[in-house]
Design a protein around this motif. Sequence first.
Motif, mmCIF file in Angstrom:
data_model
loop_
_atom_site.group_PDB
_atom_site.id
_atom_site.type_symbol
_atom_site.label_atom_id
_atom_site.label_comp_id
_atom_site.label_asym_id
_atom_site.label_seq_id
_atom_site.Cartn_x
_atom_site.Cartn_y
_atom_site.Cartn_z
ATOM 1 N N SER A 89 1.373 -25.573 67.113
ATOM 2 C CA SER A 89 2.034 -24.088 67.513
ATOM 3 C C SER A 89 1.542 -23.859 69.540
ATOM 4 O O SER A 89 2.842 -23.548 69.991
ATOM 5 N N GLY A 90 1.257 -24.117 69.478
ATOM 6 C CA GLY A 90 0.589 -24.396 70.795
ATOM 7 C C GLY A 90 0.103 -22.770 71.636
ATOM 8 O O GLY A 90 -0.455 -21.834 72.000
ATOM 9 N N ALA A 91 0.017 -22.000 70.076
ATOM 10 C CA ALA A 91 -0.337 -20.188 70.814
ATOM 11 C C ALA A 91 -2.134 -19.903 70.299
ATOM 12 O O ALA A 91 -2.531 -21.134 70.004
ATOM 13 N N GLN A 92 -2.300 -19.444 70.668
ATOM 14 C CA GLN A 92 -3.554 -18.292 70.812
ATOM 15 C C GLN A 92 -3.699 -17.861 69.294
ATOM 16 O O GLN A 92 -3.064 -16.832 69.331
ATOM 17 N N ALA A 93 -4.933 -17.682 69.228
ATOM 18 C CA ALA A 93 -5.210 -16.893 68.213
ATOM 19 C C ALA A 93 -7.128 -17.604 67.766
ATOM 20 O O ALA A 93 -7.421 -18.124 68.376
ATOM 21 N N ASP A 94 -7.808 -16.657 66.707
ATOM 22 C CA ASP A 94 -9.308 -16.763 67.103
ATOM 23 C C ASP A 94 -9.344 -17.842 66.157
ATOM 24 O O ASP A 94 -10.193 -18.255 65.916
ATOM 25 N N LEU A 95 -8.785 -18.185 65.213
ATOM 26 C CA LEU A 95 -8.591 -19.310 64.336
ATOM 27 C C LEU A 95 -7.385 -20.796 64.191
ATOM 28 O O LEU A 95 -6.562 -19.639 64.105
ATOM 29 N N HIS A 96 -7.347 -21.723 64.812
ATOM 30 C CA HIS A 96 -6.166 -22.717 64.285
ATOM 31 C C HIS A 96 -6.619 -23.560 63.182
ATOM 32 O O HIS A 96 -7.877 -23.890 63.173
ATOM 33 N N ILE A 97 -5.499 -24.420 62.327
ATOM 34 C CA ILE A 97 -5.407 -24.187 61.291
ATOM 35 C C ILE A 97 -4.453 -25.805 61.896
ATOM 36 O O ILE A 97 -3.474 -25.949 62.530
ATOM 37 N N GLU A 98 -4.806 -26.635 60.329
ATOM 38 C CA GLU A 98 -4.397 -28.236 60.316
ATOM 39 C C GLU A 98 -3.438 -28.250 58.968
ATOM 40 O O GLU A 98 -3.961 -28.017 58.073
ATOM 41 N N ASP A 99 -2.746 -28.793 58.747
ATOM 42 C CA ASP A 99 -3.233 -29.542 57.448
ATOM 43 C C ASP A 99 -3.533 -29.782 56.835
ATOM 44 O O ASP A 99 -4.957 -30.246 57.466
ATOM 45 N N GLY A 100 -3.530 -29.770 55.530
ATOM 46 C CA GLY A 100 -4.574 -29.473 54.793
ATOM 47 C C GLY A 100 -6.215 -27.918 54.627
ATOM 48 O O GLY A 100 -6.541 -28.484 53.432
ATOM 49 N N ASP A 101 -5.818 -27.788 55.859
ATOM 50 C CA ASP A 101 -6.939 -26.334 55.478
ATOM 51 C C ASP A 101 -6.304 -25.830 54.858
ATOM 52 O O ASP A 101 -5.356 -25.056 53.949
ATOM 53 N N LEU A 109 -5.317 -20.211 50.486
ATOM 54 C CA LEU A 109 -4.188 -20.720 50.772
ATOM 55 C C LEU A 109 -4.539 -22.099 51.245
ATOM 56 O O LEU A 109 -4.995 -22.586 52.237
ATOM 57 N N GLU A 110 -3.362 -22.700 50.938
ATOM 58 C CA GLU A 110 -3.681 -24.400 51.642
ATOM 59 C C GLU A 110 -2.156 -24.619 52.518
ATOM 60 O O GLU A 110 -1.527 -23.991 52.296
ATOM 61 N N THR A 111 -3.283 -25.063 53.414
ATOM 62 C CA THR A 111 -2.268 -25.207 55.101
ATOM 63 C C THR A 111 -1.337 -26.393 54.155
ATOM 64 O O THR A 111 -1.774 -27.538 54.652
ATOM 65 N N ARG A 112 0.262 -25.871 54.410
ATOM 66 C CA ARG A 112 0.793 -27.532 54.191
ATOM 67 C C ARG A 112 1.878 -27.356 55.467
ATOM 68 O O ARG A 112 2.824 -26.431 55.911
ATOM 69 N N ALA A 113 1.040 -28.345 56.557
ATOM 70 C CA ALA A 113 2.310 -28.667 57.916
ATOM 71 C C ALA A 113 3.895 -29.391 57.189
ATOM 72 O O ALA A 113 3.947 -29.236 56.411
ATOM 73 N N SER A 114 4.642 -27.887 57.653
ATOM 74 C CA SER A 114 6.368 -27.832 57.636
ATOM 75 C C SER A 114 7.121 -28.162 58.763
ATOM 76 O O SER A 114 8.220 -26.648 59.124
ATOM 77 N N PRO A 115 6.925 -28.890 59.738
ATOM 78 C CA PRO A 115 7.813 -28.736 60.792
ATOM 79 C C PRO A 115 9.268 -28.891 60.963
ATOM 80 O O PRO A 115 9.494 -29.992 59.851
ATOM 81 N N GLY A 116 9.806 -28.658 62.146
ATOM 82 C CA GLY A 116 11.805 -29.139 61.919
ATOM 83 C C GLY A 116 11.842 -27.813 62.583
ATOM 84 O O GLY A 116 12.752 -28.063 63.218
ATOM 85 N N HIS A 117 11.438 -26.386 62.001
ATOM 86 C CA HIS A 117 12.334 -25.232 62.560
ATOM 87 C C HIS A 117 11.597 -24.932 63.449
ATOM 88 O O HIS A 117 12.674 -25.270 65.124
ATOM 89 N N THR A 118 10.473 -25.148 63.626
ATOM 90 C CA THR A 118 9.866 -25.944 65.169
ATOM 91 C C THR A 118 8.185 -26.254 64.793
ATOM 92 O O THR A 118 8.148 -26.327 64.123
#
Length: 227
Positions: free
Chosen positions: A79-91, A100-109
């Motif tokens: 996202s390029g945004a600031q946060a305490d914790l940055h996550i990626e696909d599969g985290d 909660l499993e993180t699934r990257a689903s780009p397209g809207h952003t």
Amino acid sequence: MFEPKSCTYTYLLGDRESREAILIDPVLETAPRDAQLVKELGLRLLYAVNTHCHADHITGSGLLRSLLPGCQSVISRLSGAQADLHIEDGDSIHFGRFALETRASPGHTPGCVTFVLNDHSMAFTGDALLIRGCGRTDFQQGCAKTLYHSVHEKIFTLPGDCLVYPAHDYHGLTVSTVEEERTLNPRLTLSCEEFVKVMDNLNLPKPQQIDIAVPANMRCGIQTPPS
């Protein structure tokens, strides 16, 4: 929980035993409401997570860090945004017995993610997949072809009875299922080529708060609002 101006849903998930909890897509104006509910339920908010950098409202994650000490803001690294914790696909983001499993689903952003509960019973799809719709792709480096493949490969591959909870709804609907959207979504049942044509010709007005919301959301994950 619902924020009427931007028609945004905020989701609170908690573990009954450990009392650990997560908030998904909080909104600045309703963050005090969310914090009050967390306190009433006797929960300990670990994370305020965003499915993406929103254009139609300012996130409440920065304010929640002040209202509920110990809470960390979370957003995709892409996202390029600031946060305490940055996550990626599969985290995975853990709270008590759940994750909660993180699934990257780009397209809207480019930084959109879908959060899937570890038993695959529910998915929080942000703006990637809405009930009988999807997020627009005409700003914030959106791409209709990318969104189509994200939804089909990362969300429609979940079990058919997996509940779909979107970030927004404009028609009074609250929840769907993967099978419903896989078979009934008027846009995403099209071929990829047809989908791209539809998305390229929506001619939607610019979101009212985009010029304020996007710059704020790029830093709001770590910003402590003035008292």
